[in-house]
Design an enzyme around this catalytic site. Structure first.
Site, PDB file in Angstrom:
ATOM      1  N   ASP A  90       8.858  65.340  74.444  1.00 11.38           N
ATOM      2  CA  ASP A  90      10.009  64.487  74.157  1.00 11.38           C
ATOM      3  C   ASP A  90      10.569  64.888  72.790  1.00 11.38           C
ATOM      4  OD1 ASP A  90       8.124  63.515  72.427  1.00 11.38           O
ATOM      5  OD2 ASP A  90       7.920  61.564  73.397  1.00 11.38           O
ATOM      6  N   ASP A 304       7.791  59.727  83.717  1.00 11.51           N
ATOM      7  CA  ASP A 304       6.579  59.791  82.906  1.00 11.51           C
ATOM      8  C   ASP A 304       6.288  58.385  82.445  1.00 11.51           C
ATOM      9  OD1 ASP A 304       7.160  59.363  79.743  1.00 11.51           O
ATOM     10  OD2 ASP A 304       8.916  60.184  80.739  1.00 11.51           O
ATOM     11  N   CYS A 351      -8.406  55.029  98.976  1.00 13.00           N
ATOM     12  CA  CYS A 351      -8.172  56.132  98.028  1.00 13.00           C
ATOM     13  C   CYS A 351      -9.251  57.199  98.215  1.00 13.00           C
ATOM     14  CB  CYS A 351      -8.192  55.583  96.601  1.00 13.00           C
ATOM     15  SG  CYS A 351      -8.010  56.854  95.339  1.00 13.00           S
ATOM     16  N   CYS A 353      -9.988  59.605  95.964  1.00 12.74           N
ATOM     17  CA  CYS A 353     -10.308  60.269  94.699  1.00 12.74           C
ATOM     18  C   CYS A 353     -11.819  60.322  94.478  1.00 12.74           C
ATOM     19  CB  CYS A 353      -9.605  59.567  93.522  1.00 12.74           C
ATOM     20  SG  CYS A 353     -10.462  58.133  92.859  1.00 12.74           S
ATOM     21  N   CYS A 356     -13.365  56.856  93.796  1.00 11.91           N
ATOM     22  CA  CYS A 356     -13.454  55.951  94.950  1.00 11.91           C
ATOM     23  C   CYS A 356     -14.419  56.461  96.027  1.00 11.91           C
ATOM     24  CB  CYS A 356     -12.073  55.710  95.538  1.00 11.91           C
ATOM     25  SG  CYS A 356     -11.050  54.703  94.450  1.00 11.91           S
ATOM     26  N   HIS A 382      -9.045  57.694  88.642  1.00 11.43           N
ATOM     27  CA  HIS A 382      -8.510  56.969  89.803  1.00 11.43           C
ATOM     28  C   HIS A 382      -7.031  56.617  89.621  1.00 11.43           C
ATOM     29  CE1 HIS A 382      -7.760  54.001  92.904  1.00 11.43           C
ATOM     30  NE2 HIS A 382      -7.323  53.205  91.942  1.00 11.43           N
TER      31      HIS A 382
HETATM   32 ZN   LIG Z   1      -9.486  56.257  93.702  1.00 15.10          ZN
END
Ligand SMILES: [Zn+2]
Length: 413
Positions: A90, A304, A351, A353, A356, A382
């Protein structure tokens, strides 16, 4: 715009490909924020595994510590932080203005009416003592005192561009003035005119110094510069600013967003309707679940936001509607709650990930309560995965012409 190509559309929502010196980014895209040249608690290995396409680093923080000269000596941010995919920086203005002046006058970004109780949503995680002190806005630029050691600095359009060239980001942002929500129409207009003058000076400096050579894989770094649209909640000022930005810049960023969700939608709509179809559009500092859907629906390509990382640190973890996530709590659960004491389920059973698929809510809650470092890694992993995966799914639905249906099922249910 030669580097940006729109490959699919569904209404105003679009999927595009932006080619940078460090690879192609598929849009819509969410950039996690790496304020200090690191996405807090995650390594580049994690970010690659998650599928992050680009990170955003903060010019203000890096110019003060460790300094742009040092980072340049390493060959730029990519080498310094060992991240070989695209980076955006930025202009540094937001930290200087919003964390200094606007907050002192009660300014804020999007007001979150329905946040998880107890979750901090301050603009700066470390509170008042770590705010820069804004001294003066003059035609030349803005003077301020460092939040680290009180040293005095001036940030001008020329200096902001020079630092962003030293950092070597693929996408950079023109230096802009930041209005306060308390500004009246006349003050807002004056601020906008200053942003226009500073925008032209940023462009001039960028053209004067040319393309900076700092060792991307292809050998040559091409920096794409965003101009920033301001104008508060005034439609005429936003449209004027959008047209100005579109006329002079290759990419359009929307800044100075505040107000409720409906205001955000209106501002985005005014701007995206007034700019060229073929230029990338970035909604600065915005990226909660609902905002992503609303922004993408109105033609935004890039986002963002510190929300996923900051929320994780505060115990606020994303869950999708089918797993019980609600609009009223921004699709999160609060892992600190005692009801998760012995809960064997993962944070979000839907999820995929690493967190998880391997750990329970009970374990995460235990780590949080014990203030363990691993909590930060697992929870941030996560939250970033959740948002990256959601945006990826949104891209798929746009390609299939199913975006509206997906949005309805997700946030309008
Ligand atoms: Zn997750």
């Amino acid at each position: 715009m030669k580097n940006f190509r729109i490959v699919a559309k569904d209404g105003k929502a679009r999927v595009g490909l932006l080619t940078t010196s460090h690879g192609v980014i598929e849009t819509p895209n969410f950039n996690p924020v790496g304020t200090q040249a690191t996405v807090k608690a995650l390594s580049p290995k994690d970010l690659n595994e998650i599928g992050v396409q680009m990170v955003l680093a903060n010019t203000y923080h890096l110019m003060l510590r460790p300094g742009a000269d040092l980072i340049e000596k390493f060959g730029g941010l990519h080498k310094f932080m060992n991240w070989d995919k695209p980076i955006m920086t930025d202009s540094g203005g937001f930290q200087v203005f919003s964390l200094g002046a606007a907050l002192e006058h009660g300014g804020s970004k999007v007001l979150r009416k329905n946040t998880t109780p107890g979750v901090e949503l301050k603009l700066h995680p470390r509170g008042v003592n770590s705010k820069p002190r804004l001294n003066k806005i003059i035609e030349e630029g803005v003077t301020f005192q460092s939040h680290i050691d009180g040293s005095k600095h001036i940030l001008t359009p020329e200096k902001s561009i020079k630092i962003q060239q030293q950092l070597g980001a693929d996408l950079i942002v023109a230096f802009d003035d930041h209005e306060s929500a308390k500004h009246n129409y006349g003050e807002m207009q004056k601020s906008l005119e200053l942003t226009e003058r500073w925008g032209l000076r940023s462009l001039k400096e960028h053209k004067r110094t040319g393309v900076k050579l700092i060792h991307p894989p292809g050998g040559k770094l091409e920096q794409l510069m965003y101009g920033v649209v301001h104008g508060g909640t005034h439609k005429d000022l936003r449209v004027r600013s959008a047209k100005f930005t579109d006329e002079h810049f290759d990419a359009v960023a929307i800044g100075g967003i505040y107000g409720d969700k409906q205001t955000l939608c209106s501002i985005v709509e005014w701007v995206t309707s007034a700019v060229s179809e073929e230029k990338p559009r970035h909604l600065l500092g915005i990226g909660e679940v609902e905002d992503l859907f609303n922004g993408i629906e109105r033609g935004v390509d890039f986002f963002d936001c510190v929300a996923p990382t900051r929320r994780a640190r505060n115990g606020s973890l994303y869950i999708c509607p089918k797993s019980g996530g609600k609009k009223s709590n921004s699709y999160t659960l609060n892992i600190r709650q005692s009801k998760f004491f012995s809960d064997k389920k993962p944070i979000d059973p839907r999820c995929n990930c690493y967190t998880c698929t391997n750990f329970s809510r009970s374990y995460l809650r235990h780590l949080y309560m014990a203030d363990e470092i691993l909590y930060h890694e697992l929870s941030t992993y996560h939250n970033i995965f959740f948002i990256i995966d959601l945006v990826k799914r949104i891209r798929e639905t746009i390609k299939d012409g199913e975006f509206k249906k997906f949005k309805r099922g997700y946030i309008d249910r």
